[in-house]
Scaffold this motif. Structure first.
Motif, mmCIF file in Angstrom:
data_model
loop_
_atom_site.group_PDB
_atom_site.id
_atom_site.type_symbol
_atom_site.label_atom_id
_atom_site.label_comp_id
_atom_site.label_asym_id
_atom_site.label_seq_id
_atom_site.Cartn_x
_atom_site.Cartn_y
_atom_site.Cartn_z
ATOM 1 N N VAL A 180 46.324 1.150 28.887
ATOM 2 C CA VAL A 180 47.165 0.198 28.150
ATOM 3 C C VAL A 180 46.866 -1.231 28.590
ATOM 4 O O VAL A 180 46.908 -2.157 27.774
ATOM 5 C CB VAL A 180 48.658 0.533 28.346
ATOM 6 C CG1 VAL A 180 49.545 -0.480 27.630
ATOM 7 C CG2 VAL A 180 48.960 1.933 27.834
ATOM 8 N N GLY A 181 46.545 -1.414 29.864
ATOM 9 C CA GLY A 181 46.225 -2.745 30.363
ATOM 10 C C GLY A 181 44.858 -3.254 29.960
ATOM 11 O O GLY A 181 44.482 -4.377 30.327
ATOM 12 N N PHE A 223 53.816 -2.693 19.061
ATOM 13 C CA PHE A 223 53.942 -1.243 18.922
ATOM 14 C C PHE A 223 53.789 -0.559 20.274
ATOM 15 O O PHE A 223 54.527 0.383 20.590
ATOM 16 C CB PHE A 223 52.885 -0.709 17.949
ATOM 17 C CG PHE A 223 52.870 0.784 17.840
ATOM 18 C CD1 PHE A 223 53.771 1.447 17.014
ATOM 19 C CD2 PHE A 223 51.966 1.538 18.584
ATOM 20 C CE1 PHE A 223 53.769 2.828 16.930
ATOM 21 C CE2 PHE A 223 51.951 2.920 18.501
ATOM 22 C CZ PHE A 223 52.856 3.567 17.671
ATOM 23 N N GLU A 224 52.849 -1.017 21.093
ATOM 24 C CA GLU A 224 52.643 -0.416 22.412
ATOM 25 C C GLU A 224 53.860 -0.616 23.305
ATOM 26 O O GLU A 224 54.269 0.301 24.035
ATOM 27 C CB GLU A 224 51.401 -1.017 23.064
ATOM 28 C CG GLU A 224 50.101 -0.605 22.388
ATOM 29 C CD GLU A 224 48.887 -1.294 22.985
ATOM 30 O OE1 GLU A 224 49.068 -2.032 23.982
ATOM 31 O OE2 GLU A 224 47.776 -1.109 22.463
ATOM 32 N N VAL A 225 54.445 -1.805 23.269
ATOM 33 C CA VAL A 225 55.650 -2.067 24.071
ATOM 34 C C VAL A 225 56.781 -1.152 23.616
ATOM 35 O O VAL A 225 57.484 -0.546 24.446
ATOM 36 C CB VAL A 225 56.062 -3.541 23.970
ATOM 37 C CG1 VAL A 225 57.400 -3.764 24.666
ATOM 38 C CG2 VAL A 225 55.000 -4.450 24.574
ATOM 39 N N ALA A 226 56.966 -1.038 22.299
ATOM 40 C CA ALA A 226 58.038 -0.196 21.767
ATOM 41 C C ALA A 226 57.818 1.269 22.128
ATOM 42 O O ALA A 226 58.766 1.982 22.500
ATOM 43 C CB ALA A 226 58.130 -0.366 20.252
ATOM 44 N N PHE A 227 56.574 1.727 22.029
ATOM 45 C CA PHE A 227 56.273 3.122 22.361
ATOM 46 C C PHE A 227 56.533 3.395 23.835
ATOM 47 O O PHE A 227 57.134 4.421 24.200
ATOM 48 C CB PHE A 227 54.818 3.434 22.017
ATOM 49 C CG PHE A 227 54.434 4.866 22.287
ATOM 50 C CD1 PHE A 227 54.652 5.841 21.333
ATOM 51 C CD2 PHE A 227 53.859 5.225 23.500
ATOM 52 C CE1 PHE A 227 54.308 7.162 21.580
ATOM 53 C CE2 PHE A 227 53.516 6.541 23.756
ATOM 54 C CZ PHE A 227 53.742 7.514 22.791
ATOM 55 N N ASN A 255 47.868 -7.655 28.928
ATOM 56 C CA ASN A 255 46.568 -7.012 28.706
ATOM 57 C C ASN A 255 45.624 -7.817 27.815
ATOM 58 O O ASN A 255 44.783 -7.245 27.127
ATOM 59 C CB ASN A 255 46.784 -5.619 28.108
ATOM 60 C CG ASN A 255 47.684 -5.651 26.877
ATOM 61 O OD1 ASN A 255 47.915 -6.700 26.290
ATOM 62 N ND2 ASN A 255 48.182 -4.486 26.490
ATOM 63 N N GLN A 256 45.775 -9.130 27.856
ATOM 64 C CA GLN A 256 44.863 -9.977 27.094
ATOM 65 C C GLN A 256 43.725 -10.460 27.997
ATOM 66 O O GLN A 256 43.869 -10.470 29.225
ATOM 67 C CB GLN A 256 45.637 -11.129 26.466
ATOM 68 C CG GLN A 256 46.679 -10.647 25.465
ATOM 69 C CD GLN A 256 47.366 -11.776 24.727
ATOM 70 O OE1 GLN A 256 46.912 -12.910 24.735
ATOM 71 N NE2 GLN A 256 48.482 -11.466 24.078
#
Length: 281
Positions: free
Chosen positions: A78-79, A162-166, A197-198
């Motif tokens: 994810v990172g 979406f990743e944060v919500a998931f 993660n940018q």
């Protein structure tokens, strides 16, 4: 120089077969994390900073290692460390060391020795800790806003949201409304850090600082359960039926034993944040 990997991500071969870049970066991330863990474990004990004196490296290997490996792999994916410019850059390594040191030092003042749980917040937090928490929230919110702005410019915001919500649905919501929910700093650092993660240096630094905080939390205290004593109580009595919990049963007349008495586990009683004078199990 600070964003150039110390070792190349390409060209590593095993038995004549070249490993993909993904696997090389994963191996480097695992090696750097293990080295940081051992160093942080030694540092907090050498300086007598806040820690669990009964928690040693053998305990970590026996009880927490497998869970930490899963944490690491999730953070790595994810990172975006698999597609970032290496994980052994001086920027990330220094940031991780700095993060471990900061989380150790911040845990030392007397006003900081409280948990992020509903009971402690309502009943025990001193004013100094509230002020510190507001400052942390302001910094985190500002950095999150910077990530949002760059996400809009780069066209990646929807995917990141979406990743944060998931992740929140998977790791936070299941325990969020339980009275025993306790957000250890290892979890908070791990959860927030994975979303920095940018590819920009300031985002890498954010993730490094928080990864250092995660490693420091585990090395000092262990990977404590999100539900604290309630999780330990359930694992001992409700899942594994450990015999040392025999003292936590009371008789009923439902039958089942030779004397006609069947032990029934006493339910776990959490601390009541609405009644600060109440006691729990």
């Amino acid at each position: 120089l600070v964003v150039t990997p110390l070792l190349p991500d390409e060209g590593l071969s095993v038995m004549g077969l070249e490993l993909p870049v993904f696997h090389v970066r994963l191996l480097k991330f695992a090696a750097a994390s293990l080295a940081l863990f051992v160093l942080a474990h030694w540092q907090v004990r050498a300086n007598d900073w806040s820690h669990n004196p009964q928690y040693d490296l053998q305990d970590w290997a026996l009880y927490d290692c497998s869970s930490c490996v899963l944490d690491m792999f999730w953070f790595f994916v994810v990172g975006r460390f698999w597609c970032r410019r290496g994980v052994d850059t001086p920027l990330f390594l220094f940031g991780s060391l700095l993060g471990a040191w900061i989380f150790s030092v911040v845990d030392e003042p007397s006003w900081a020795k409280y948990s992020l749980s509903k009971y402690d917040i309502y009943c025990r937090w001193p004013l100094a800790l509230f002020l510190f928490a507001f400052m942390v929230v302001f910094v985190v919110t500002s950095l999150a806003g910077l990530h949002v702005v760059r996400g809009v410019r780069d066209g990646i915001l929807f995917g990141r949201v979406f990743e944060v919500a998931f992740a929140a649905a998977a790791f936070v919501l299941p325990v969020a409304f339980d009275e025993s929910a306790h957000y250890h700093h290892w979890f908070t650092a791990w959860f927030v850090g994975q979303h920095a993660n940018q590819p920009y240096w300031w985002s890498v630094m954010c993730s490094a600082l928080l990864w250092g905080g995660y490693v420091q939390g585990i090395s000092a205290w262990g990977r404590g359960a999100m539900l604290g004593c309630k999780a330990a109580f359930w694992m001992s009595g409700g899942s594994q039926y450990c015999t040392y919990l025999d003292c936590y049963v009371h008789p009923s007349d439902d039958g089942g034993d030779d004397d006609g008495v069947q032990p029934i586990p006493v339910p776990f009683v959490p601390l009541d944040w609405q009644n600060c004078s109440a006691a729990g199990s």
